[in-house]
Design a protein around this motif. Structure first.
Motif, PDB file in Angstrom:
ATOM      1  N   ALA A  65       0.557  -1.293  -0.210  1.00 42.15           N
ATOM      2  CA  ALA A  65      -0.028  -0.089   0.460  1.00 42.15           C
ATOM      3  C   ALA A  65       1.122   1.386  -0.047  1.00 42.15           C
ATOM      4  O   ALA A  65       0.299   2.174  -0.868  1.00 42.15           O
ATOM      5  CB  ALA A  65      -1.010  -0.047   0.952  1.00 42.15           C
ATOM      6  N   ARG A 227      -3.946   8.533  -9.178  1.00 39.18           N
ATOM      7  CA  ARG A 227      -4.013   7.766  -9.064  1.00 39.18           C
ATOM      8  C   ARG A 227      -2.692   7.214  -8.143  1.00 39.18           C
ATOM      9  O   ARG A 227      -3.190   7.425  -6.833  1.00 39.18           O
ATOM     10  CB  ARG A 227      -4.853   6.151  -9.660  1.00 39.18           C
ATOM     11  CG  ARG A 227      -5.105   5.932  -8.294  1.00 39.18           C
ATOM     12  CD  ARG A 227      -5.493   4.524  -9.305  1.00 39.18           C
ATOM     13  NE  ARG A 227      -6.490   4.055 -10.508  1.00 39.18           N
ATOM     14  CZ  ARG A 227      -6.506   4.322 -11.242  1.00 39.18           C
ATOM     15  NH1 ARG A 227      -5.195   3.798 -11.960  1.00 39.18           N
ATOM     16  NH2 ARG A 227      -7.173   4.435 -12.536  1.00 39.18           N
ATOM     17  N   GLU A 230      -2.742  10.760  -5.749  1.00 38.69           N
ATOM     18  CA  GLU A 230      -4.154  10.898  -4.555  1.00 38.69           C
ATOM     19  C   GLU A 230      -3.616   9.798  -3.560  1.00 38.69           C
ATOM     20  O   GLU A 230      -4.103  10.142  -3.162  1.00 38.69           O
ATOM     21  CB  GLU A 230      -5.139  10.364  -5.405  1.00 38.69           C
ATOM     22  CG  GLU A 230      -6.121  11.457  -6.587  1.00 38.69           C
ATOM     23  CD  GLU A 230      -7.036  10.894  -7.474  1.00 38.69           C
ATOM     24  OE1 GLU A 230      -7.577  10.057  -7.366  1.00 38.69           O
ATOM     25  OE2 GLU A 230      -7.512  11.351  -7.692  1.00 38.69           O
ATOM     26  N   LYS A 231      -2.982   8.744  -4.210  1.00 40.36           N
ATOM     27  CA  LYS A 231      -2.703   7.958  -2.939  1.00 40.36           C
ATOM     28  C   LYS A 231      -1.588   8.374  -2.691  1.00 40.36           C
ATOM     29  O   LYS A 231      -1.176   8.618  -0.743  1.00 40.36           O
ATOM     30  CB  LYS A 231      -1.985   6.622  -3.213  1.00 40.36           C
ATOM     31  CG  LYS A 231      -3.199   5.575  -4.586  1.00 40.36           C
ATOM     32  CD  LYS A 231      -2.823   4.135  -4.727  1.00 40.36           C
ATOM     33  CE  LYS A 231      -4.383   3.564  -4.918  1.00 40.36           C
ATOM     34  NZ  LYS A 231      -3.629   2.046  -5.163  1.00 40.36           N
ATOM     35  N   GLN A 234      -2.713  10.767  -0.036  1.00 37.76           N
ATOM     36  CA  GLN A 234      -3.945  10.337   1.163  1.00 37.76           C
ATOM     37  C   GLN A 234      -2.662   9.324   2.753  1.00 37.76           C
ATOM     38  O   GLN A 234      -2.824   9.825   3.180  1.00 37.76           O
ATOM     39  CB  GLN A 234      -4.842   9.219   0.748  1.00 37.76           C
ATOM     40  CG  GLN A 234      -5.232   8.139   1.600  1.00 37.76           C
ATOM     41  CD  GLN A 234      -6.642   8.893   2.742  1.00 37.76           C
ATOM     42  OE1 GLN A 234      -7.257   9.458   1.797  1.00 37.76           O
ATOM     43  NE2 GLN A 234      -6.728   8.926   3.505  1.00 37.76           N
ATOM     44  N   GLN A 235      -2.129   9.046   1.684  1.00 33.80           N
ATOM     45  CA  GLN A 235      -1.369   8.108   2.387  1.00 33.80           C
ATOM     46  C   GLN A 235       0.138   9.177   3.437  1.00 33.80           C
ATOM     47  O   GLN A 235      -0.137   9.700   4.891  1.00 33.80           O
ATOM     48  CB  GLN A 235       0.301   7.276   2.014  1.00 33.80           C
ATOM     49  CG  GLN A 235       0.929   7.397   2.650  1.00 33.80           C
ATOM     50  CD  GLN A 235       2.562   6.314   1.608  1.00 33.80           C
ATOM     51  OE1 GLN A 235       2.058   5.566   1.136  1.00 33.80           O
ATOM     52  NE2 GLN A 235       3.197   6.387   1.582  1.00 33.80           N
TER      53      GLN A 235
END
Length: 257
Positions: A65, A227, A230-231, A234-235
């Motif tokens: 992740a 994407r 964006e990840k 968020q992280q």
């Protein structure tokens, strides 16, 4: 006669083979072995499969992740360094709120950064008055340098979360040191939660604004790149949220004693 003996021995040979190859640490798939056990289902060791432990699965999931984008490669989409700076600013503001407003024992230093609103703007109390400890139970604020701000300073002290009840004597503000009660500690913990919730709201706004900016830059970039950015955002937000929770846990422990 020999054939009869052989047919009797076959199940025994099969059971012996099963006992040798089966192990509690592995799981096996069923298969038949026609050469040795034509009428019996066996579990040969060649078909065994090791199961991953729960800890290993969690670790693998966490590793997959994680995102680590080279900020220079996405500068035309968004400045991740600026996003990180804004998120770090939220965390620093929370630490500052904790330091200024959540002191168990009132001391001269605890009053330094109380903000006083005057006609000329907002100023820390220690820039307007001289703060000193008269006794363990009394703090004095000498406002002789800015006597016109005495009333505003008194109001700021009274409205502060440290449960203060200042008294005015000319240009001197007397601030009795409140007794630290269990109720006072619990009230401070509630206030700490309010500060941390406020910080998380600010963090969500920073994240949301950053994601909106990224979505506007979709043209000229692949969906995979958008994407990943964006990840990454968020992280970064998740990491700061964890730090906010740590700050709250530490302050709660300190306040409750």
């Amino acid at each position: 006669m020999a054939l009869n003996h052989l047919s009797l021995l076959r199940p025994l040979l099969c059971r012996s083979l099963v006992q040798q190859v089966k192990s509690p640490l592995v799981a096996s798939s069923r298969t038949s072995v026609p050469l040795l056990c034509p009428n019996t289902t066996c579990y040969p060791g060649a078909c065994t499969r090791l199961y991953a432990t729960k800890k290993a699965k969690v670790k693998a999931k966490g590793q997959s992740a994680k995102v680590n984008i080279n900020t220079a490669l996405v500068e035309d989409i968004i400045s991740l360094d600026e996003v990180k700076e804004d998120m770090t600013g939220v965390l620093n503001a929370l630490k500052d709120d904790f330091t200024r407003n959540l002191s168990i024992r009132t001391s001269p230093g605890a009053l330094d950064h109380i903000m006083v609103t005057t006609q000329d703007g907002k100023f820390p109390l220690n820039q307007l008055g001289q703060i000193s400890m008269k006794s363990p139970q009394l703090i004095m604020v000498n406002m002789s340098s800015f006597p016109e701000a005495t009333e505003a300073a008194t109001h700021a002290l009274r409205e502060n979360s440290m449960n203060l009840n200042p008294e005015v004597d000319g240009t001197i503000i007397k601030v009795p040191v409140p007794k630290v009660t269990r109720e006072h500690r619990e009230n401070l913990v509630k206030l700490a939660k309010q500060f941390s919730n406020k910080a998380k709201d600010s963090l969500r706004r920073v994240r949301s604004n950053a994601v909106t900016q990224v979505k506007k830059a979709k043209e000229g970039h692949s969906e995979d790149t958008i994407r990943l950015v964006e990840k990454q955002i968020q992280q970064m937000a998740d990491n700061v949220a964890v730090e906010i929770d740590k700050q709250l846990a530490g302050k709660t422990k300190e306040l409750l004693g």
